[in-house]
Design a protein around this motif. Structure first.
Motif, PDB file in Angstrom:
ATOM      1  N   UNK A  70      -1.307  10.498   2.199  1.00  0.00           N
ATOM      2  CA  UNK A  70       0.119  10.852   2.689  1.00  0.00           C
ATOM      3  C   UNK A  70       0.984   9.354   1.530  1.00  0.00           C
ATOM      4  N   UNK A  71       0.417   8.660   0.432  1.00  0.00           N
ATOM      5  CA  UNK A  71       1.612   8.486   0.138  1.00  0.00           C
ATOM      6  C   UNK A  71       1.194   8.787  -1.792  1.00  0.00           C
ATOM      7  N   UNK A  72       1.069  10.502  -1.409  1.00  0.00           N
ATOM      8  CA  UNK A  72       0.526  11.053  -2.882  1.00  0.00           C
ATOM      9  C   UNK A  72       2.155  11.477  -3.655  1.00  0.00           C
ATOM     10  N   UNK A  73       2.123  10.514  -4.802  1.00  0.00           N
ATOM     11  CA  UNK A  73       3.567  10.407  -5.736  1.00  0.00           C
ATOM     12  C   UNK A  73       3.742  11.654  -5.888  1.00  0.00           C
ATOM     13  N   UNK A  74       5.045  12.156  -5.426  1.00  0.00           N
ATOM     14  CA  UNK A  74       5.513  13.865  -5.829  1.00  0.00           C
ATOM     15  C   UNK A  74       5.519  14.424  -6.915  1.00  0.00           C
ATOM     16  N   UNK A  75       5.708  13.368  -7.567  1.00  0.00           N
ATOM     17  CA  UNK A  75       5.671  13.804  -9.585  1.00  0.00           C
ATOM     18  C   UNK A  75       4.447  13.743 -10.078  1.00  0.00           C
ATOM     19  N   UNK A  76       3.224  12.643  -9.617  1.00  0.00           N
ATOM     20  CA  UNK A  76       1.895  13.599  -9.628  1.00  0.00           C
ATOM     21  C   UNK A  76       1.803  14.412  -9.317  1.00  0.00           C
ATOM     22  N   UNK A  77       1.844  14.711  -8.176  1.00  0.00           N
ATOM     23  CA  UNK A  77       1.311  16.783  -7.762  1.00  0.00           C
ATOM     24  C   UNK A  77       2.292  17.790  -8.397  1.00  0.00           C
ATOM     25  N   UNK A  78       3.681  17.365  -8.976  1.00  0.00           N
ATOM     26  CA  UNK A  78       4.187  18.458 -10.092  1.00  0.00           C
ATOM     27  C   UNK A  78       3.526  18.391 -11.341  1.00  0.00           C
ATOM     28  N   UNK A  79       3.324  17.415 -11.623  1.00  0.00           N
ATOM     29  CA  UNK A  79       2.199  17.454 -12.810  1.00  0.00           C
ATOM     30  C   UNK A  79       0.837  17.749 -12.948  1.00  0.00           C
ATOM     31  N   UNK A  80       0.180  17.837 -11.529  1.00  0.00           N
ATOM     32  CA  UNK A  80      -1.095  18.520 -11.598  1.00  0.00           C
ATOM     33  C   UNK A  80      -0.955  20.024 -11.741  1.00  0.00           C
ATOM     34  N   UNK A  81       0.485  20.167 -10.413  1.00  0.00           N
ATOM     35  CA  UNK A  81       0.440  21.710 -10.356  1.00  0.00           C
ATOM     36  C   UNK A  81       1.150  21.590 -11.961  1.00  0.00           C
ATOM     37  N   UNK A  82       1.669  21.854 -12.235  1.00  0.00           N
ATOM     38  CA  UNK A  82       2.651  21.813 -13.871  1.00  0.00           C
ATOM     39  C   UNK A  82       1.040  22.625 -15.144  1.00  0.00           C
ATOM     40  N   UNK A  83       0.171  21.540 -15.671  1.00  0.00           N
ATOM     41  CA  UNK A  83      -1.124  21.305 -16.067  1.00  0.00           C
ATOM     42  C   UNK A  83      -2.094  22.621 -15.230  1.00  0.00           C
ATOM     43  N   UNK A  84      -1.971  23.203 -14.008  1.00  0.00           N
ATOM     44  CA  UNK A  84      -3.187  24.110 -13.881  1.00  0.00           C
ATOM     45  C   UNK A  84      -2.601  25.926 -14.225  1.00  0.00           C
ATOM     46  N   UNK A  85      -0.883  25.709 -13.891  1.00  0.00           N
ATOM     47  CA  UNK A  85      -0.353  27.019 -14.032  1.00  0.00           C
ATOM     48  C   UNK A  85       0.303  27.255 -15.042  1.00  0.00           C
ATOM     49  N   UNK A  86       0.339  25.733 -16.371  1.00  0.00           N
ATOM     50  CA  UNK A  86       0.706  26.352 -18.174  1.00  0.00           C
ATOM     51  C   UNK A  86       0.204  27.287 -18.201  1.00  0.00           C
ATOM     52  N   UNK A  87       0.610  28.034 -19.843  1.00  0.00           N
ATOM     53  CA  UNK A  87      -0.215  28.968 -20.733  1.00  0.00           C
ATOM     54  C   UNK A  87      -1.449  28.490 -20.263  1.00  0.00           C
ATOM     55  N   UNK A  88      -1.985  26.076 -21.058  1.00  0.00           N
ATOM     56  CA  UNK A  88      -3.407  26.511 -21.349  1.00  0.00           C
ATOM     57  C   UNK A  88      -4.257  26.368 -20.565  1.00  0.00           C
ATOM     58  N   UNK A  89      -3.710  26.279 -19.178  1.00  0.00           N
ATOM     59  CA  UNK A  89      -3.646  25.968 -17.951  1.00  0.00           C
ATOM     60  C   UNK A  89      -4.627  27.445 -17.262  1.00  0.00           C
ATOM     61  N   UNK A  90      -6.155  26.758 -16.436  1.00  0.00           N
ATOM     62  CA  UNK A  90      -7.073  27.745 -15.492  1.00  0.00           C
ATOM     63  C   UNK A  90      -6.071  28.506 -14.609  1.00  0.00           C
TER      64      UNK A  90
END
Length: 231
Positions: A70-90
């Protein structure tokens, strides 16, 4: 003081004439946040229900994890999704980084723990009250679960509204994965941040007023349904 007064007057004018840029930003914000909230609800409510009535190894650890998120930092989620969707991401081959789809994904991830926690808390109480009676009457666990969801439908609405409230006010995660592109991924919160940094307060104030009005409306409905649930 004159600049501030002028900014308020311009903000009121923008709202009064429903400025096209203002309208586009609001429409995008609502579309992204409502879609993300719906996804969070579709995924989170069955998980919350399963944690409430299921009995399986690791259940307590999952409950603790859901509440901790519930206290998950939004910027950390954003970073995770960015890495997931970036060109080198899965998932880079999908090509959805810096699109509304990426913003929906980030907001949905933030909303899922809220829905899971709220549905779990509601269903635990309902299961303690009605669960045994439903099973004694011959209902299967699936039918009993459906009955509980019907009994606690006001609580489900509260869970959805809570996810929507988190989504509509989000800025950090969607700024990272959306890019704040004018006319494409610029939402109310990211526009407020940008316009304020530029010193253009009129549009920022107009969006802020509308965002506060939306937040108050969501809070009012949540309070109303919460009172109904308690009674």
């Amino acid at each position: 003081m004159n600049d501030f007064t002028q900014a308020i007057q311009l903000a009121a004018t923008l709202i009064g004439r429903f400025d096209p840029e203002l309208r586009g930003i609001i429409a995008l914000s609502l579309g992204v946040s409502l879609t993300a909230s719906a996804l969070a609800f579709i995924i989170g409510s069955p998980l919350g229900l399963a944690l409430a009535i299921g009995r399986f190894p690791g259940r307590q650890a999952l409950i603790v994890t859901a509440n901790a998120l519930l206290g998950l930092p939004p910027v950390v989620v954003g970073l995770g999704v960015y890495l997931l969707l970036s060109r080198s991401g899965p998932l880079g081959s999908l090509g959805i980084l810096f699109t509304p789809a990426a913003m929906i994904l980030a907001q949905a991830i933030l909303g899922i723990p809220i829905v899971v926690a709220l549905v779990h808390r509601m269903t635990v109480d309902l299961w303690a009250t009605y669960g045994e009676a439903l099973l004694v009457d011959g209902a299967s666990h699936i039918r009993a679960a459906a009955s509980l969801m019907n009994i606690g439908r006001e609580g489900l609405v509260v869970a959805f509204l809570a996810a929507f409230g988190r989504a509509i006010a989000e800025v950090g995660a969607i700024l990272i994965v959306g890019g704040n592109i004018r006319g494409y991924t610029r939402t109310m919160t990211t526009a407020i941040a940008l316009e304020t940094s530029k010193g253009e307060l009129s549009l920022a104030l107009a969006l802020g007023i509308i965002l506060i009005a939306l937040s108050m409306t969501v809070s009012a409905f949540s309070h109303m349904f919460g009172r109904t649930l308690r009674h």
